[in-house]
Design an enzyme around this catalytic site. Structure first.
Site, PDB file in Angstrom:
ATOM      1  N   GLU A 143      32.745  51.769  35.616  1.00  0.00           N
ATOM      2  CA  GLU A 143      33.322  50.466  35.622  1.00  0.00           C
ATOM      3  C   GLU A 143      32.212  49.532  35.984  1.00  0.00           C
ATOM      4  O   GLU A 143      31.140  49.665  36.455  1.00  0.00           O
ATOM      5  CB  GLU A 143      34.050  49.957  36.763  1.00  0.00           C
ATOM      6  CG  GLU A 143      34.358  48.795  36.900  1.00  0.00           C
ATOM      7  CD  GLU A 143      35.401  48.113  38.062  1.00  0.00           C
ATOM      8  OE1 GLU A 143      36.027  49.096  38.405  1.00  0.00           O
ATOM      9  OE2 GLU A 143      35.389  47.233  38.547  1.00  0.00           O
ATOM     10  N   GLU A 148      31.821  38.055  38.082  1.00  0.00           N
ATOM     11  CA  GLU A 148      32.790  38.229  39.160  1.00  0.00           C
ATOM     12  C   GLU A 148      32.275  37.438  40.362  1.00  0.00           C
ATOM     13  O   GLU A 148      31.109  37.217  40.631  1.00  0.00           O
ATOM     14  CB  GLU A 148      32.906  39.705  39.673  1.00  0.00           C
ATOM     15  CG  GLU A 148      33.901  39.940  40.698  1.00  0.00           C
ATOM     16  CD  GLU A 148      34.294  41.522  40.873  1.00  0.00           C
ATOM     17  OE1 GLU A 148      35.411  41.814  41.297  1.00  0.00           O
ATOM     18  OE2 GLU A 148      33.374  42.437  40.612  1.00  0.00           O
TER      19      GLU A 148
END
Length: 331
Positions: A143, A148
């Site tokens: 990932e 974020e």
């Protein structure tokens, strides 16, 4: 016994050469998403939030009918959370309506560029723009989190989550600060390995007040490098800011400057066993494992789920506005 000069020569040639980021490899435009392109290229996910957020991911039909997903008159693509409704408490409701979309296609070695006007911001929010293995199951295949943060954060966090035996090399040429070096998702409560941006306005309200900006992520066997340019920065490369340009880009050319995050693996992580063909994902959740645990410390209040349920007006800024998303692949 071998002569000394021969022994030294054999020793030197037996040491693996470090991987060097090529500045001559060109990448061609593979796929572009703009406006309504997202409706054909992505699927709207409706699963329970795997990060345990107070969130109800809705399907595409619902999203369009309730104006949570649409292309605005300027041609940008919008993904929003509901900012009108009181949410029923307890298990009778999964939470506030929101969006999670995943691309149908996947990409391996690539350059991903996003022109982003606005990202979700504010207390209880946890937006992310990331890629994940299409084959999986997670964390197999890796990932890569490109954008974020949570609550009122002001600095973007770029991070990787992998299977065991993968760590990042410290002391790389980068503007950001390493938060953690072990990418293994099974340790440190899935913190992964991450680099926090030190560039102002790289996340949240400051990013939005500055009319957004551009993020580029270059993934190759040499490593994974990420750049951020505020929209009004004088050093934004023209191939980043001027749309498709010629359809061909040379990543990491000198005009790009030092990356915010520059992860090289070398002997610390075997690239091909940890990263495969990745889908692109946007999502917006509330509370959950990270935003919920950091809610009080951010000065947002005593209870994240109650805040989400009872304060729809607090989510006026909880939306993505994407001018364009472009994916380039090696020539």
């Amino acid at each position: 016994m071998l002569p000394l000069y021969i022994a030294i020569l054999l020793l030197v040639t037996s040491i693996p050469a470090p991987l060097v980021l090529s500045q001559t490899q060109t990448y061609n435009l593979n796929t572009k998403f703009q406006g309504n392109d997202f409706f054909d290229g992505f699927r709207w996910e409706t699963m329970d939030d795997p990060t345990h957020g107070r969130t109800n991911f809705v399907d595409q039909e619902t999203a369009q009918n309730t104006n949570l997903s649409y292309a605005n008159p300027a041609g940008a693509f919008m993904m929003k959370a509901d900012n009108h409704s009181i949410v029923s408490p307890g298990p009778s409701s999964r939470g506030r309506d929101s969006i999670r979309i995943t691309s149908y296609k996947c990409w391996g070695d690539s350059l991903i560029i996003i022109d982003l006007e606005h990202m979700p911001a504010g207390c209880a929010t946890w937006p992310a723009f990331w890629t994940s293995s299409q084959r999986g199951p997670w964390p197999n295949g890796g990932e890569i989190d490109m954008i974020e943060g949570v609550n009122t954060n002001s600095n973007n966090l770029a991070s990787l989550h992998t299977t065991p035996n993968c760590s990042i090399t410290p002391n790389q040429a980068q503007k950001g600060s390493i938060v953690s070096t072990n990418c293994d998702s099974s340790v440190n409560y899935n913190q992964g390995c991450g680099v926090a941006s030190n560039t102002p306005n790289s996340y949240g309200g400051g990013f939005n007040n500055n009319d957004g900006g551009y993020f580029a992520t270059w993934r190759s066997p040499n490593g994974i490098s990420m750049w951020f340019w505020p929209r009004n920065a004088p050093n934004v490369p023209p191939e980043i800011s001027q749309g498709d340009f010629s359809g061909m880009i040379t990543p990491a050319n000198p005009s790009w400057g030092t990356p915010d995050s520059n992860v090289t693996f070398q002997q610390n992580c075997d690239y091909y066993s940890h990263f495969d063909c990745h889908e692109i994902i946007f999502d917006l959740t509330f509370c959950g494992d990270w935003a919920g645990s950091a809610f009080s410390a951010a000065g947002c209040g005593p209870n994240c789920e109650d805040f989400v349920n009872n304060n729809p007006e607090a989510f006026q800024e909880a939306y993505w506005e994407v001018n364009a998303l472009r994916i380039y692949t090696p020539s």
